[in-house]
Motif scaffolding. Structure first.
Motif, PDB file in Angstrom:
ATOM      1  N   TYR A  23       0.799  -1.220   0.000  1.00  0.00           N
ATOM      2  CA  TYR A  23       0.000   0.000   0.000  1.00  0.00           C
ATOM      3  C   TYR A  23       0.835   1.274   0.000  1.00  0.00           C
ATOM      4  O   TYR A  23       0.271   2.371  -0.025  1.00  0.00           O
ATOM      5  N   ALA A  27      -1.479   4.793   4.393  1.00  0.00           N
ATOM      6  CA  ALA A  27      -2.344   4.531   3.240  1.00  0.00           C
ATOM      7  C   ALA A  27      -3.236   3.322   3.482  1.00  0.00           C
ATOM      8  O   ALA A  27      -4.400   3.293   3.070  1.00  0.00           O
ATOM      9  N   PHE A  28      -2.679   2.322   4.175  1.00  0.00           N
ATOM     10  CA  PHE A  28      -3.484   1.147   4.494  1.00  0.00           C
ATOM     11  C   PHE A  28      -4.607   1.494   5.460  1.00  0.00           C
ATOM     12  O   PHE A  28      -5.743   1.019   5.316  1.00  0.00           O
ATOM     13  N   GLU A  29      -4.284   2.328   6.440  1.00  0.00           N
ATOM     14  CA  GLU A  29      -5.319   2.748   7.388  1.00  0.00           C
ATOM     15  C   GLU A  29      -6.434   3.512   6.684  1.00  0.00           C
ATOM     16  O   GLU A  29      -7.625   3.298   6.972  1.00  0.00           O
ATOM     17  N   GLU A  30      -6.057   4.384   5.768  1.00  0.00           N
ATOM     18  CA  GLU A  30      -7.066   5.115   5.003  1.00  0.00           C
ATOM     19  C   GLU A  30      -7.904   4.171   4.143  1.00  0.00           C
ATOM     20  O   GLU A  30      -9.115   4.372   3.983  1.00  0.00           O
ATOM     21  N   HIS A  31      -7.276   3.136   3.610  1.00  0.00           N
ATOM     22  CA  HIS A  31      -8.004   2.151   2.808  1.00  0.00           C
ATOM     23  C   HIS A  31      -9.040   1.418   3.657  1.00  0.00           C
ATOM     24  O   HIS A  31     -10.191   1.219   3.227  1.00  0.00           O
ATOM     25  N   VAL A  32      -8.649   1.014   4.855  1.00  0.00           N
ATOM     26  CA  VAL A  32      -9.578   0.294   5.740  1.00  0.00           C
ATOM     27  C   VAL A  32     -10.714   1.203   6.172  1.00  0.00           C
ATOM     28  O   VAL A  32     -11.886   0.815   6.142  1.00  0.00           O
ATOM     29  N   ARG A  33     -10.385   2.428   6.597  1.00  0.00           N
ATOM     30  CA  ARG A  33     -11.413   3.361   7.071  1.00  0.00           C
ATOM     31  C   ARG A  33     -12.315   3.854   5.943  1.00  0.00           C
ATOM     32  O   ARG A  33     -13.480   4.190   6.182  1.00  0.00           O
ATOM     33  N   GLY A  34     -11.784   3.879   4.728  1.00  0.00           N
ATOM     34  CA  GLY A  34     -12.555   4.395   3.608  1.00  0.00           C
ATOM     35  C   GLY A  34     -13.164   3.328   2.731  1.00  0.00           C
ATOM     36  O   GLY A  34     -14.311   2.911   2.936  1.00  0.00           O
ATOM     37  N   GLN A  35     -12.420   2.836   1.758  1.00  0.00           N
ATOM     38  CA  GLN A  35     -12.964   1.920   0.753  1.00  0.00           C
ATOM     39  C   GLN A  35     -13.449   0.606   1.355  1.00  0.00           C
ATOM     40  O   GLN A  35     -14.555   0.150   1.051  1.00  0.00           O
ATOM     41  N   LEU A  36     -12.631  -0.016   2.195  1.00  0.00           N
ATOM     42  CA  LEU A  36     -13.022  -1.304   2.761  1.00  0.00           C
ATOM     43  C   LEU A  36     -14.276  -1.179   3.622  1.00  0.00           C
ATOM     44  O   LEU A  36     -15.198  -2.000   3.519  1.00  0.00           O
ATOM     45  N   GLU A  90     -17.314  -0.689   1.393  1.00  0.00           N
ATOM     46  CA  GLU A  90     -17.712  -1.907   0.703  1.00  0.00           C
ATOM     47  C   GLU A  90     -18.458  -2.859   1.627  1.00  0.00           C
ATOM     48  O   GLU A  90     -19.468  -3.453   1.238  1.00  0.00           O
TER      49      GLU A  90
END
Length: 208
Positions: free
Chosen positions: A49, A54-63, A66
């Motif tokens: 990531y 960036a991984f934290e933002e991915h989990v809090r946002g896109q994941l 979804e």
């Protein structure tokens, strides 16, 4: 019974906690039994990531989005509330057929059909189930210890039972009063059902 309300609250609390944990995910809160495993996981995350942030933002946002979107709605669908009322409705129809076979007057049959079957079973009872589901979700988080948590579930059960009792007694009084009162009760129950279900259906969106 109150035990079912308690189980529903517990399930809703787990669901809400999952959403909250995803929206507030941070890697520094993650624990590993071995320091080597933690370093390996963090290095893999940085490689995939770009950085742990960036991984934290991915989990809090896109994941998170979804997962919530796959659930579609955190509220119980309207159809489920009416489905829960089918058993009581079937019992009422059985009583209606028994009264009809015994040769009851047509006026009495119509009053029973309107006040008991339509107003109470088909309209008012689903409203009480919607209220129960809403309260178990709204007050799913326990307050205090186990005793206070159990009291919360019991209090929600009492609220549901009181609302259910109001509809039950109203159907009896309307049936004793005659056709006019039964029709008025059915109209009132219809308005309450419309105000209860249609706004909920329009606002059936993921919680933020």
């Amino acid at each position: 019974s109150a035990f079912l309300f308690h189980a529903l609250r517990r399930n809703n609390n787990s669901k809400n906690k999952l959403f909250s944990d995803l929206r507030n995910f941070r890697l520094d809160r993650v624990h590993c039994s071995e320091e080597f495993d933690k370093e390996y996981v963090f290095s893999a995350i940085s490689k995939w990531y770009g950085s742990t942030e960036a991984f934290e933002e991915h989990v809090r946002g896109q994941l998170c989005s979804e997962i919530v979107s796959n659930l579609k709605c955190t509220h119980v669908p309207t159809s489920h509330c009416f489905l829960q009322a089918t058993f009581t409705t079937a019992q009422g129809l059985t009583s209606f057929l028994s009264i009809w076979k015994c040769g009851a007057p047509v006026d009495y049959l119509l009053i029973y059909l309107i006040a008991t079957i339509l107003a109470q079973c088909c309209l008012w009872l689903p409203v009480t189930f919607k209220l129960a589901f809403y309260l178990c979700d709204r007050f799913s988080a326990p307050v205090g210890g186990r005793l206070c948590n159990a009291f919360q579930s019991f209090a929600i059960y009492v609220c549901w039972f009181v609302v259910y009792g109001v509809g039950y007694q109203a159907s009896i009084l309307a049936g004793d009063s005659g056709m006019g009162a039964s029709i008025v009760l059915a109209l009132v129950a219809s308005v309450v059902a419309c105000l209860t279900f249609f706004p909920f259906k329009r606002r059936c969106i993921p919680k933020r």
